[in-house]
Design an enzyme around this catalytic site. Sequence first.
Site, PDB file in Angstrom:
ATOM      1  CG  ASP A  27      -1.803   1.152   1.414  1.00  0.00           C
ATOM      2  OD1 ASP A  27      -2.045   1.855   0.410  1.00  0.00           O
ATOM      3  OD2 ASP A  27      -2.267   1.386   2.543  1.00  0.00           O
ATOM      4  CG  LEU A  28       4.470   1.317  -0.944  1.00  0.00           C
ATOM      5  CD1 LEU A  28       5.826   0.970  -1.581  1.00  0.00           C
ATOM      6  CD2 LEU A  28       4.679   1.819   0.473  1.00  0.00           C
ATOM      7  CE  LYS A  29      -3.490   5.222   0.472  1.00  0.00           C
ATOM      8  NZ  LYS A  29      -2.788   4.394   1.501  1.00  0.00           N
ATOM      9  CG  HIS A  38      -0.282  10.802  -7.666  1.00  0.00           C
ATOM     10  ND1 HIS A  38      -1.176  11.606  -7.005  1.00  0.00           N
ATOM     11  CD2 HIS A  38      -0.305  11.217  -8.954  1.00  0.00           C
ATOM     12  CE1 HIS A  38      -1.712  12.476  -7.847  1.00  0.00           C
ATOM     13  NE2 HIS A  38      -1.193  12.252  -9.038  1.00  0.00           N
ATOM     14  N   PRO A  61       4.102   9.014 -15.552  1.00  0.00           N
ATOM     15  CG  PRO A  61       2.617   9.064 -17.349  1.00  0.00           C
ATOM     16  CD  PRO A  61       3.445   9.966 -16.474  1.00  0.00           C
ATOM     17  NE  ARG A 105     -11.642   0.417  14.240  1.00  0.00           N
ATOM     18  CZ  ARG A 105     -10.735   0.400  13.264  1.00  0.00           C
ATOM     19  NH1 ARG A 105     -10.811  -0.474  12.281  1.00  0.00           N
ATOM     20  NH2 ARG A 105      -9.733   1.251  13.275  1.00  0.00           N
ATOM     21  CD  GLN A 153     -10.559   3.872   9.643  1.00  0.00           C
ATOM     22  OE1 GLN A 153     -11.165   4.617   8.857  1.00  0.00           O
ATOM     23  NE2 GLN A 153      -9.432   3.263   9.325  1.00  0.00           N
ATOM     24  N   GLY A 200      -6.876  -3.275  10.760  1.00  0.00           N
ATOM     25  CA  GLY A 200      -5.605  -3.059  11.454  1.00  0.00           C
ATOM     26  C   GLY A 200      -5.758  -3.166  12.946  1.00  0.00           C
ATOM     27  NE  ARG A 201      -6.116   2.251  14.063  1.00  0.00           N
ATOM     28  CZ  ARG A 201      -6.515   3.483  13.799  1.00  0.00           C
ATOM     29  NH1 ARG A 201      -6.207   4.465  14.640  1.00  0.00           N
ATOM     30  NH2 ARG A 201      -7.221   3.748  12.720  1.00  0.00           N
TER      31      ARG A 201
HETATM   32  O1  C5P Z   1      -6.292   0.234  12.177  1.00  0.00           O
HETATM   33  P1  C5P Z   1      -7.294   0.344  11.070  1.00  0.00           P
HETATM   34  O2  C5P Z   1      -8.201  -0.868  10.969  1.00  0.00           O
HETATM   35  O3  C5P Z   1      -8.049   1.634  11.084  1.00  0.00           O
HETATM   36  O4  C5P Z   1      -6.360   0.311   9.772  1.00  0.00           O
HETATM   37  C1  C5P Z   1      -6.848   0.592   8.503  1.00  0.00           C
HETATM   38  C2  C5P Z   1      -5.723   0.613   7.498  1.00  0.00           C
HETATM   39  O5  C5P Z   1      -6.253   1.042   6.260  1.00  0.00           O
HETATM   40  C3  C5P Z   1      -4.593   1.567   7.845  1.00  0.00           C
HETATM   41  O6  C5P Z   1      -3.383   0.968   7.351  1.00  0.00           O
HETATM   42  C4  C5P Z   1      -4.913   2.817   7.083  1.00  0.00           C
HETATM   43  O7  C5P Z   1      -3.776   3.521   6.675  1.00  0.00           O
HETATM   44  C5  C5P Z   1      -5.629   2.253   5.855  1.00  0.00           C
HETATM   45  N1  C5P Z   1      -6.619   3.138   5.249  1.00  0.00           N
HETATM   46  C6  C5P Z   1      -7.648   3.733   5.978  1.00  0.00           C
HETATM   47  N2  C5P Z   1      -8.580   4.529   5.373  1.00  0.00           N
HETATM   48  C7  C5P Z   1      -8.512   4.743   4.080  1.00  0.00           C
HETATM   49  C8  C5P Z   1      -7.507   4.164   3.321  1.00  0.00           C
HETATM   50  C9  C5P Z   1      -6.569   3.350   3.945  1.00  0.00           C
HETATM   51  O8  C5P Z   1      -7.711   3.538   7.174  1.00  0.00           O
HETATM   52  N3  C5P Z   1      -9.440   5.482   3.514  1.00  0.00           N
END
Ligand code: C5P
Length: 248
Positions: A70-72, A74, A77, A195, A204, A224-225
């Site tokens: 996940d390095l997006k 941008h 080209p 969640r 979030q 994640g968390r």
């Molecule tokens: O800890 P959590 O569940 O919130 O992690 C979500 C992951 O998704 C994180 O790595 C965060 O950078 C990524 N992310 C996000 N919201 C977005 C895009 C990516 O939380 N809109």
Amino acid sequence: MGNISPASGGDGAARIIVALDVETQEKACSLVRELAPPLRYFKVGFRLFVACGPSVIAALQGLGAKIFLDLKFHDIPNTVAEAAAAAARLGVAMFNVHLSGGREMIRAAVDAAAAAAEQLGRSRPHVLGVTVLSSFHEAALAETGVARTIDDQVVALARLGLDCGLDGVIASPREAMLLRQHLGGDFLIVTPGVRPAGAAADDQQRILTPRQALQAGASYLVIGRPIIKDAVPRQAMQNILEELNTEQ
Ligand code: C5P
């Protein structure tokens, strides 16, 4: 490209991507050892990649992890093409680009990843697009010169990405519904902001439970968390899988 449907019904473990938002290879590897199997997909973002470099990818793959890088990307080209080829050579399962980079950049990413993978006799990683970052609100988007609403911009950029050969997009659960309505079912939607019932929302907004996110049209859930910060990550994972795999 092979089949892009992510998993057969009922296999919740195949739908979860754990965000390895930690700062050391040791911590990332220890999470993978704890969670895989049954989990297979893990997300490596800026934090871990910049701290540890590409060797972290090989270490995680050595433990059986499939990686979403996940390095997006941008940039112009040519630069994005080089980065996409490098990602394909790392053997990641998925990586992403910003769709606001435009048609030529998106096509360059897809083509370069395909060429690099083919040279190694591998299948191309899934290339995913970021539409509008969830941190944006309407006024912030307008300030960048975009006259459309966020919803319209999300759909327009996703349409552009799919037209350029992308496999899917990153989208919030709410956007997932919108995208499925406008663009159909034949592409991946990877959804953060999920969640489990009862978990802390953290930062979030507009969260849905894992089950609700899949019902909204998500193909994969980035979590994640709620897993990695739990005192017992494997138990947190089990609770989520139970919720996902229970017929309701
Ligand atoms: O800890 P959590 O569940 O919130 O992690 C979500 C992951 O998704 C994180 O790595 C965060 O950078 C990524 N992310 C996000 N919201 C977005 C895009 C990516 O939380 N809109």
